[in-house]
Design a protein around this motif. Structure first.
Motif, short mmCIF file in Angstrom:
data_model
loop_
_atom_site.label_atom_id
_atom_site.label_comp_id
_atom_site.label_asym_id
_atom_site.label_seq_id
_atom_site.Cartn_x
_atom_site.Cartn_y
_atom_site.Cartn_z
N TRP A 73 -26.39 -71.96 21.94
CA TRP A 73 -25.99 -70.60 21.55
C TRP A 73 -26.89 -69.57 22.25
N ARG A 74 -27.07 -69.74 23.53
CA ARG A 74 -28.03 -68.88 24.25
C ARG A 74 -27.46 -67.52 24.59
N TYR A 75 -26.21 -67.49 25.00
CA TYR A 75 -25.62 -66.23 25.45
C TYR A 75 -24.28 -66.01 24.74
N PRO A 76 -24.31 -65.72 23.44
CA PRO A 76 -23.06 -65.64 22.68
C PRO A 76 -22.09 -64.58 23.19
N GLU A 77 -22.61 -63.54 23.84
CA GLU A 77 -21.72 -62.50 24.35
C GLU A 77 -20.92 -62.96 25.56
N ASP A 78 -21.50 -63.89 26.33
CA ASP A 78 -20.85 -64.32 27.57
C ASP A 78 -20.54 -65.81 27.62
N TYR A 79 -21.49 -66.61 27.15
CA TYR A 79 -21.33 -68.04 27.39
C TYR A 79 -22.11 -68.86 26.37
N CYS A 80 -21.43 -69.81 25.73
CA CYS A 80 -22.08 -70.79 24.86
C CYS A 80 -21.68 -72.18 25.37
N VAL A 81 -22.60 -73.11 25.31
CA VAL A 81 -22.31 -74.47 25.77
C VAL A 81 -21.55 -75.21 24.68
N THR A 82 -20.37 -75.69 25.00
CA THR A 82 -19.57 -76.44 24.04
C THR A 82 -19.23 -77.83 24.54
N SER A 83 -19.90 -78.27 25.59
CA SER A 83 -19.67 -79.61 26.14
C SER A 83 -20.69 -80.58 25.56
N LYS A 84 -20.20 -81.61 24.88
CA LYS A 84 -21.10 -82.62 24.33
C LYS A 84 -21.88 -83.33 25.44
N ARG A 85 -21.20 -83.60 26.52
CA ARG A 85 -21.86 -84.32 27.61
C ARG A 85 -22.99 -83.49 28.22
N GLY B 162 -26.69 -85.98 15.98
CA GLY B 162 -27.25 -84.67 15.70
C GLY B 162 -26.84 -83.65 16.74
N ILE B 163 -26.87 -84.07 18.01
CA ILE B 163 -26.45 -83.20 19.10
C ILE B 163 -24.98 -82.82 18.94
N ARG B 164 -24.16 -83.81 18.65
CA ARG B 164 -22.72 -83.56 18.56
C ARG B 164 -22.35 -82.69 17.36
N ARG B 165 -23.10 -82.84 16.27
CA ARG B 165 -22.83 -81.97 15.12
C ARG B 165 -23.02 -80.51 15.52
N ALA B 166 -24.10 -80.21 16.24
CA ALA B 166 -24.36 -78.83 16.64
C ALA B 166 -23.31 -78.31 17.61
N ILE B 167 -22.88 -79.15 18.52
CA ILE B 167 -21.87 -78.71 19.50
C ILE B 167 -20.55 -78.42 18.82
N GLU B 168 -20.17 -79.24 17.83
CA GLU B 168 -18.93 -78.97 17.10
C GLU B 168 -19.02 -77.63 16.36
N ALA B 169 -20.19 -77.35 15.77
CA ALA B 169 -20.36 -76.07 15.07
C ALA B 169 -20.34 -74.90 16.06
N THR B 170 -20.90 -75.13 17.24
CA THR B 170 -20.88 -74.08 18.27
C THR B 170 -19.45 -73.80 18.72
N LYS B 171 -18.65 -74.85 18.87
CA LYS B 171 -17.24 -74.66 19.23
C LYS B 171 -16.53 -73.81 18.20
N SER B 172 -16.78 -74.09 16.93
CA SER B 172 -16.14 -73.31 15.86
C SER B 172 -16.59 -71.85 15.92
N GLY B 173 -17.87 -71.64 16.19
CA GLY B 173 -18.38 -70.27 16.30
C GLY B 173 -17.75 -69.52 17.45
N VAL B 174 -17.61 -70.19 18.58
CA VAL B 174 -16.99 -69.56 19.75
C VAL B 174 -15.54 -69.19 19.44
N ALA B 175 -14.84 -70.07 18.74
CA ALA B 175 -13.44 -69.78 18.37
C ALA B 175 -13.35 -68.55 17.49
N ARG B 176 -14.30 -68.40 16.57
CA ARG B 176 -14.30 -67.20 15.71
C ARG B 176 -14.61 -65.95 16.51
N LEU B 177 -15.54 -66.04 17.45
CA LEU B 177 -15.86 -64.89 18.28
C LEU B 177 -14.64 -64.44 19.09
N LYS B 178 -13.89 -65.41 19.58
CA LYS B 178 -12.70 -65.07 20.36
C LYS B 178 -11.65 -64.35 19.52
#
Length: 433
Positions: free
Chosen positions: A41-53, A77-93
């Motif tokens: 969640w480094r750059y929520p205005e422009d870019y968040c990493v949503t790739s598990k790999r 643990g890594i994948r749990r955070a990425i799934e939550a980040t994906k949800s956050g990005v969807a809400r931002l959109k």
């Protein structure tokens, strides 16, 4: 075909002396999730990493070093955070207000790699080994979710969550149970006995090739890694004599560069092993058991033990993406047994890299021979575990030009030019990637 998924909450009887292990496991699991969330969640205005790999490649090694968790729990643990980040990005959109995910609720995610689920108990991976926990079941389960789903053989266990109730100081497993609409569990679709098992054996080495597979692939260059390691130690020794701040900073910089280089080499080696498994339609990959490897192998010092375990872990977490299982088998006699006739004797191994059977005179690379024996050990285990009295699914070892069954039947691949020979040898022994 539809699916039925139910979640059953069951209380666990955790031994008093192991309760702290579960609490520490939770703390470290949430550390992995929160570290990943901050990174993603480094750059929520422009870019968040949503790739598990991408997240795993960037954070896996660091989190393995920072925690005592198994590879699978770090990955979860890594994948749990990425799934939550994906949800956050969807809400931002959607124009909704949200913030960086943060995890503080007591929970740990377990799948079948980190837990062994039974109908009356569960075995959970922790920071201090496994803990066996019995289920606290009611006297009469008829008509309850426990009776209808947890104890029902038509349902299979899927990824479940461990939680803790602070008010009662009790641990609960939220078991996710699954079956298809026709009432059949899918743990082994359509049945394990109907599915082939093809095993890729992997032999690890302290010199020559880092790994050799039963398909004849010579993976990585252990000699180059050893050379780089020796050169680093030599340079570090001379710098330490200077005992200046500049020298210490230079040593740290060199350590970082060396570590990144080693990790890159091990990732490339793991990718090649995965390619071999996929190219030969393997369902399983077999490594020799790495427990106490420093004591078992005179040449396997701290560096080799680290490299072998890292390579195994890299392969382990990558196999999940392709549905391939990974296992470890006993290394006993894998270097002395002839993979053609089965004759076992210490004189069969002429040198580090040459194997010549004293009974049938079969001659080949010692490492390639060992890799086939490693695959065979897992084959025997898989075969003995089949429920079918008629032999069950075909169990076979992946070789250079085909497959070899436990009873010695060789099946040449379509592309192979081999003429029904069950002793195929690798086409090359060149060390490299």
């Amino acid at each position: 075909m539809g699916e039925v998924i139910r979640t059953v909450k069951v209380k666990l009887d955790v031994p008093d002396e192991r309760r702290a292990d579960l609490h520490q496991t939770k703390d470290q699991f949430l550390h992995c999730a929160n570290t990943t969330a901050t990174w993603a969640w480094r750059y929520p205005e422009d870019y968040c990493v949503t790739s598990k790999r991408k997240a795993e490649n960037a954070l896996y090694d660091r989190l393995r070093d920072e925690t005592d968790l198994t590879a699978n729990l770090v990955q979860k643990g890594i994948r749990r955070a990425i799934e939550a980040t994906k949800s956050g990005v969807a809400r931002l959109k959607k124009g909704e207000t949200t913030s960086q995910p943060h995890f503080d609720a007591w929970s740990v995610v377990y799948d079948k790699r980190a837990a062994t689920f039974h109908r009356d108990h569960v075995s959970l991976s922790t920071v201090n080994g496994r803990v066996e926990c019995d289920y606290v079941l009611p006297d009469d389960t008829e008509g309850t979710p426990i009776g209808e789903y947890l104890l029902n053989e038509d349902y299979e266990f899927r990824t479940s969550t461990l939680q803790y109730d602070r008010s009662t100081e009790s641990f609960y497993l939220h078991a996710r149970m699954h079956r298809t609409a026709d009432g059949q569990a899918q743990s082994t679709p359509p049945s394990e006995d109907a599915k082939h098992r093809t095993v890729l054996g992997v032999d690890l080495n302290v010199d020559g090739s880092l790994a050799v597979t039963s398909t004849g692939a010579f993976v990585g260059n252990a000699d180059e890694m050893n050379h780089r390691r020796r050169e680093f130690e030599k340079t570090r020794g001379s710098m330490q004599q200077a005992d200046t701040r500049s020298a210490h900073l230079s040593i740290q910089s060199m350590e970082d560069r060396e570590h990144r280089w080693m990790q890159d080499e091990l990732h490339r080696a793991s990718n090649q092993i995965l390619r071999e498994a996929r190219d030969h339609d393997c369902t399983h990959i077999a490594f020799e058991n790495l427990t106490d490897i420093r004591e078992r192998m005179a040449g396997a010092k701290r560096f080799h033990a680290w490299a072998f375990r890292r390579l195994f872990e890299y392969v382990e977490y990558k196999t999940e993406m392709f549905g391939i299982e990974i296992a470890q088998v006993s290394p006993a006699y894998t270097s002395q047994r002839c993979s053609k006739c089965g004759f076992t004797h210490e004189t069969n191994r002429r040198s580090k890299h040459q194997f010549v059977c004293q009974q049938c005179e079969y001659e080949l690379s010692a490492d390639y021979n060992a890799s086939k024996n490693i695959a065979r050990k897992l084959l025997k285990k898989l075969h003995s575990g089949q429920m079918s009295s008629s032999g069950g699914a075909p169990c076979q070892c992946a070789l250079t030009s085909g497959t070899l069954s436990l009873n010695g039947d060789f099946y040449a691949s379509v592309e192979s030019t081999a003429e029904g020979e069950s002793t195929d040898k690798p086409t090359t022994s060149v060390v490299g990637h």
